[in-house]
Design a protein around this motif. Structure first.
Motif, PDB file in Angstrom:
ATOM      1  N   ARG A  25     -19.540 -13.495   2.693  1.00  0.00           N
ATOM      2  CA  ARG A  25     -18.566 -13.312   1.610  1.00  0.00           C
ATOM      3  C   ARG A  25     -19.199 -12.506   0.482  1.00  0.00           C
ATOM      4  O   ARG A  25     -20.247 -12.884  -0.050  1.00  0.00           O
ATOM      5  N   GLU A  59     -14.778  -9.716  -7.248  1.00  0.00           N
ATOM      6  CA  GLU A  59     -14.632  -8.443  -7.959  1.00  0.00           C
ATOM      7  C   GLU A  59     -15.040  -8.571  -9.419  1.00  0.00           C
ATOM      8  O   GLU A  59     -15.673  -7.676  -9.976  1.00  0.00           O
ATOM      9  N   GLY A  71     -11.372 -14.205  -1.217  1.00  0.00           N
ATOM     10  CA  GLY A  71     -12.322 -13.134  -1.485  1.00  0.00           C
ATOM     11  C   GLY A  71     -12.416 -12.136  -0.351  1.00  0.00           C
ATOM     12  O   GLY A  71     -11.574 -12.105   0.554  1.00  0.00           O
ATOM     13  N   SER A  72     -13.466 -11.325  -0.372  1.00  0.00           N
ATOM     14  CA  SER A  72     -13.686 -10.287   0.638  1.00  0.00           C
ATOM     15  C   SER A  72     -14.886 -10.653   1.501  1.00  0.00           C
ATOM     16  O   SER A  72     -15.907 -11.123   0.990  1.00  0.00           O
ATOM     17  N   GLU A  87     -12.955  -7.429   5.160  1.00  0.00           N
ATOM     18  CA  GLU A  87     -11.621  -8.008   5.252  1.00  0.00           C
ATOM     19  C   GLU A  87     -11.348  -8.713   3.931  1.00  0.00           C
ATOM     20  O   GLU A  87     -12.199  -9.455   3.433  1.00  0.00           O
ATOM     21  N   ARG A  88     -10.183  -8.485   3.375  1.00  0.00           N
ATOM     22  CA  ARG A  88      -9.840  -9.064   2.078  1.00  0.00           C
ATOM     23  C   ARG A  88      -8.827 -10.187   2.276  1.00  0.00           C
ATOM     24  O   ARG A  88      -7.813 -10.016   2.949  1.00  0.00           O
ATOM     25  N   HIS A  89      -9.121 -11.351   1.688  1.00  0.00           N
ATOM     26  CA  HIS A  89      -8.233 -12.495   1.801  1.00  0.00           C
ATOM     27  C   HIS A  89      -7.877 -12.970   0.399  1.00  0.00           C
ATOM     28  O   HIS A  89      -8.766 -13.218  -0.422  1.00  0.00           O
ATOM     29  N   ARG A  90      -6.604 -13.082   0.156  1.00  0.00           N
ATOM     30  CA  ARG A  90      -6.144 -13.491  -1.171  1.00  0.00           C
ATOM     31  C   ARG A  90      -6.745 -14.837  -1.545  1.00  0.00           C
ATOM     32  O   ARG A  90      -6.733 -15.773  -0.749  1.00  0.00           O
ATOM     33  N   LYS A  91      -7.276 -14.924  -2.721  1.00  0.00           N
ATOM     34  CA  LYS A  91      -7.916 -16.102  -3.318  1.00  0.00           C
ATOM     35  C   LYS A  91      -9.295 -16.388  -2.718  1.00  0.00           C
ATOM     36  O   LYS A  91     -10.211 -16.773  -3.433  1.00  0.00           O
ATOM     37  N   ASN A 136     -12.120  -2.716  -7.553  1.00  0.00           N
ATOM     38  CA  ASN A 136     -10.976  -2.898  -6.653  1.00  0.00           C
ATOM     39  C   ASN A 136     -10.773  -1.671  -5.767  1.00  0.00           C
ATOM     40  O   ASN A 136     -10.478  -1.789  -4.570  1.00  0.00           O
ATOM     41  N   THR A 138     -10.977  -1.553  -1.697  1.00  0.00           N
ATOM     42  CA  THR A 138      -9.878  -0.981  -0.912  1.00  0.00           C
ATOM     43  C   THR A 138     -10.404   0.054   0.070  1.00  0.00           C
ATOM     44  O   THR A 138      -9.993   0.095   1.235  1.00  0.00           O
TER      45      THR A 138
END
Length: 252
Positions: A44, A48, A82-83, A76-80, A63, A67
């Motif tokens: 992880r 940001e 993280g990446s 891979e980005r996952h809401r809440k 950001n 992207t």
């Protein structure tokens, strides 16, 4: 009034330039950590807001970097949540991009390299098929021989997309092999290997100092960066003196 107005525009330009430079710095550092394995699959990334604080830039700059990394398939980005560094997909073959010099030296033999030919030309239909090129681009085509002691170790046939790596047009590759040079110039974000068993053609047999038709092990490799296809290389080894080993574990 005019002087104040010009100063304001200058300040904006400087700010924009600083953000652009920071964007490239952050992108290169994160990409390098992923490609080197320092940040392995599933790792992880810092949030940001933490990256923005670390680099002293706006969160918008970070950001944009994330992207770009996601589009390149590195994260891979996952809401809440993280990446995360992307995990290999099912049914994908994963082989390290070995350095040929290191392979030879691991055998306790002296390594040497010689360039057989180098050509600069526009890409052709074969290039576009092998490298999935969208259109015409300048190419550098190389043939070289790597030796282990007094014997040929492998023949390297390589095509470099100079549209993505323009520095290749000014490099003669007479002293340094292109593999390590490319990794230093542009970190790869994806790679594909194909393994074949072939009979040596007359020219390949001559370079390998083997009889025509001798069994050979061939590794065909394609690599990409976030900017597009980087290279296609065909490495041909004498079949009686080379082994490929892949170590893996059960899927979790």
């Amino acid at each position: 009034m005019n002087a104040g107005h010009n100063k304001s525009e200058g300040d904006v330009a400087k700010a924009n330039g600083k953000e652009a430079t920071l964007h490239q710095t952050i992108l290169s550092e994160i990409e390098g950590r992923i490609v080197s394995g320092e940040w392995p699959p599933g790792f992880r990334l810092p949030f940001e807001v933490d990256l923005a604080e670390h680099y002293g830039c706006s969160r918008m700059t970070v950001n944009k970097v994330m992207t770009q990394l996601a589009k390149a398939g590195l994260v891979e980005r996952h809401r809440k949540a993280g990446s995360f560094v992307t995990r290999p997909r099912a049914q994908s073959a994963v082989l390290e991009l070995h350095d040929i010099e290191a392979e030879v030296k691991s055998l306790g033999l002296p390594y040497s390299y010689s360039l057989v030919s180098r050509k600069e030309r526009p890409s052709n239909a074969k290039d576009r098929s092998l490298m999935e090129l969208a259109g015409t681009t300048p190419m550098v085509e190389l043939v070289a021989v790597h030796r282990a002691g007094s014997k040929p170790f492998c023949v390297e046939e390589r095509r470099i997309n100079a549209g993505v790596v323009p520095e290749a047009l000014g490099t003669d590759f007479k002293v340094h092999a292109p593999g390590g040079w490319l990794i230093a110039q542009v970190p790869w974000s994806a790679a594909e290997n194909r393994i074949l068993a072939v009979a040596a053609s007359a020219e390949t047999a001559r370079l390998l100092e083997q009889p025509k038709g001798s069994p050979c092990l061939v590794v065909e490799r394609r690599t990409w960066s976030h900017a597009g296809p980087v290279t296609f290389v065909r490495l041909t080894y004498p079949g009686d003196s080379h082994t490929l080993v892949a170590r893996f574990a059960p899927a979790s």
